[in-house]
Design an enzyme around this catalytic site. Structure first.
Site, PDB file in Angstrom:
ATOM      1  N   ASP A 165     -14.019  -4.924  -5.569  1.00  0.00           N
ATOM      2  CA  ASP A 165     -14.224  -5.001  -4.122  1.00  0.00           C
ATOM      3  C   ASP A 165     -15.669  -5.431  -3.873  1.00  0.00           C
ATOM      4  O   ASP A 165     -16.603  -4.690  -4.204  1.00  0.00           O
ATOM      5  CB  ASP A 165     -13.981  -3.633  -3.461  1.00  0.00           C
ATOM      6  CG  ASP A 165     -12.528  -3.178  -3.597  1.00  0.00           C
ATOM      7  OD1 ASP A 165     -11.646  -4.048  -3.781  1.00  0.00           O
ATOM      8  OD2 ASP A 165     -12.268  -1.966  -3.531  1.00  0.00           O
ATOM      9  N   ASP A 208       0.853  -1.175   0.000  1.00  0.00           N
ATOM     10  CA  ASP A 208       0.000   0.000   0.000  1.00  0.00           C
ATOM     11  C   ASP A 208       0.894   1.232   0.000  1.00  0.00           C
ATOM     12  O   ASP A 208       1.581   1.516   0.973  1.00  0.00           O
ATOM     13  CB  ASP A 208      -0.882  -0.058   1.258  1.00  0.00           C
ATOM     14  CG  ASP A 208      -1.734   1.184   1.407  1.00  0.00           C
ATOM     15  OD1 ASP A 208      -1.501   2.161   0.668  1.00  0.00           O
ATOM     16  OD2 ASP A 208      -2.620   1.177   2.266  1.00  0.00           O
TER      17      ASP A 208
END
Lengths: 203, 254
Positions: free
Chosen positions: B130, B11
């Protein structure tokens, strides 16, 4: 010095990074006058055969490439850069360079397409001493991203096979031409070794 | 035979924050490029960089991280977060990424997938999906970093996106994400069976067995995890040895 051919469909950055890592000099060019003087050639390629061949023709590189290859200049083709060597590709019914006899077909629908990931490359038992495979164990994994595969007419050019929908040709070598369906530039240590071996044996 | 891939996810936003506040213990580990090199050396099969707040904060991706990573690693990597246009994608590919993942941008303008696949090839276009369960056997696609229900069914969107040219699906279960209670096997299996492109399962991996399950029962082609690897709770060589013993084909780095 090797000249990496820029025809708009290559991952040039990855190849440049690889040669930098190996401290080997290279030129990147898409100009026929530069390529006609090259000592050795690398044809990369990700993407579609139709677009690749169109770009080669538009940049007037198709004729130069055929001439250089028949003149015996060392040549490495990667992925699409392997497929366009053959007579024709099923992908968009594309007429290719025709420097290798054979055709290019799509994987069968029994498997996921594209093939994405690491798969084993096996060299024929008859050629364990091929310098291209020096220091590389039988069945080493290489990174593939492809929906199409090459079917050479002449089985003696095959130096590597891999199994996906069925066994397919993942590397070839004939005189001054070497080509791989896998991406040595993305295949970790096994990939770097293959490129080193090509440079040592062919340059 | 193609091997199952293990993909650490980095990330970029968090890494930058960790580095910025000089959190001593994690300072080196917080540089995504240092982490990327470490994972390459340990036998990771691929890397994924996600700038997860790029969309919600409406800012461009960290291109210099992409460029520096490309110079250092020898395996493929994808980059995602806030991708809205072909020109966003071109910049990231030019910086040295091998693939780009699209998420919210593609839900809002599905033709983004067609445009990117036509321009760069399907192999470059990863659909990042997602999903959150809203009823038994029903998952919806959530956008804007998992904060907003798009109303789309995850299965339908996976099918549509691959028809439009996505070459791979990064499937994250919002319900499982961060729980370390295992991947959503049912979701993964359903999406894997619905489309003919590789599926990267994400969200919930906590133990070695979770990975074995997602490959054997979830029918995933690759599995992704982040903190599990970052905080040394599980090493990639250890995970691969376990998977191989369990009959899953994995790459052995030479």
């Amino acid at each position: 010095m090797i000249t990496i051919i820029d025809y708009g469909v290559g991952n040039l950055g990855s190849l440049a990074n690889l040669f930098d890592r190996l401290s080997m000099p290279y030129i990147i060019s898409g100009k026929p006058e530069v390529i006609s003087r090259a000592e050795a050639l690398l044809l990369p390629g990700v993407g579609a055969a139709g677009e690749g061949m169109k770009n080669l023709r538009d940049q007037k590189l198709d004729t130069v490439l055929r001439e250089k290859i028949s003149a015996g200049v060392s040549f490495l083709g990667i992925c699409l850069g392997m497929q366009v060597l053959f007579d024709q590709s099923e992908e968009g019914n594309t007429l290719c360079l025709g420097v290798m006899r054979g055709s290019v077909r799509r994987f069968r629908m029994t498997v996921k397409v594209p093939q994405i990931g690491w798969n084993q490359v096996y060299y024929p038992k008859a050629i364990p001493d091929n310098p291209l495979w020096a220091g590389i164990p039988q069945g080493s994994e290489y990174y593939f991203v492809n929906s199409y595969i090459c079917a050479p007419d002449d089985p003696s050019v095959v130096i590597g096979t891999t199994v996906y929908d069925e066994s397919f040709v993942s590397a070839i070598a004939a005189k001054n031409v070497v080509a791989t369906q896998f991406h040595p530039e993305k295949s970790g240590a096994a990939g770097m070794q293959f490129i080193k071996n090509f440079v040592e044996a062919y340059l | 035979m193609i091997t199952k891939r293990i993909i650490p996810c980095l990330d970029m936003t968090k890494a930058k924050v960790v580095k910025g506040i000089q959190f001593i213990n994690f300072r080196d580990a917080g540089d995504p490029v240092v982490l990327a090199k470490k994972y390459d050396a340990e036998g990771a099969d691929e890397l994924t960089f996600l700038d997860i707040t790029a969309t919600t904060e409406n800012r461009p991706i960290l291109l210099d991280v992409v460029t520096r990573t490309a110079k250092e690693i020898t395996i493929p990597f994808s980059v995602g977060g806030g991708i809205r246009s072909i020109s966003d994608m071109r910049m990231i590919l030019r910086a040295g990424a091998d693939k780009v993942s699209v998420n919210t941008g593609a839900v809002i303008h599905p033709s983004l997938i067609n445009d990117c696949a036509n321009a760069f090839g399907s192999q470059c276009v990863v659909l990042s999906l997602d999903a959150k369960q809203i009823a038994p056997r029903r998952w919806n696609v959530f956008i804007n970093g998992g904060t907003k229900d798009s109303g789309l069914s995850a299965i339908d969107w996976a099918k549509e996106a691959t028809e439009r040219g996505a070459g791979e699906i990064l499937l994250t279960s919002i319900d499982q994400d961060g729980t370390k209670k295992g991947f959503d096997l049912e979701l993964t299996r359903q999406v894997s069976r619905a489309v003919n492109v590789p599926i990267i399962a994400s969200g919930g991996g906590g133990t070695k067995k979770d990975f074995l399950d997602v490959f054997t029962k979830g029918e995933a082609d690759a599995a992704l995890a982040a903190s599990l690897f970052h905080f040394n709770e599980l090493s990639i060589p250890e995970l691969k040895t376990y998977l191989a013993q369990g009959g899953v084909s994995v790459r052995e780095a030479i």
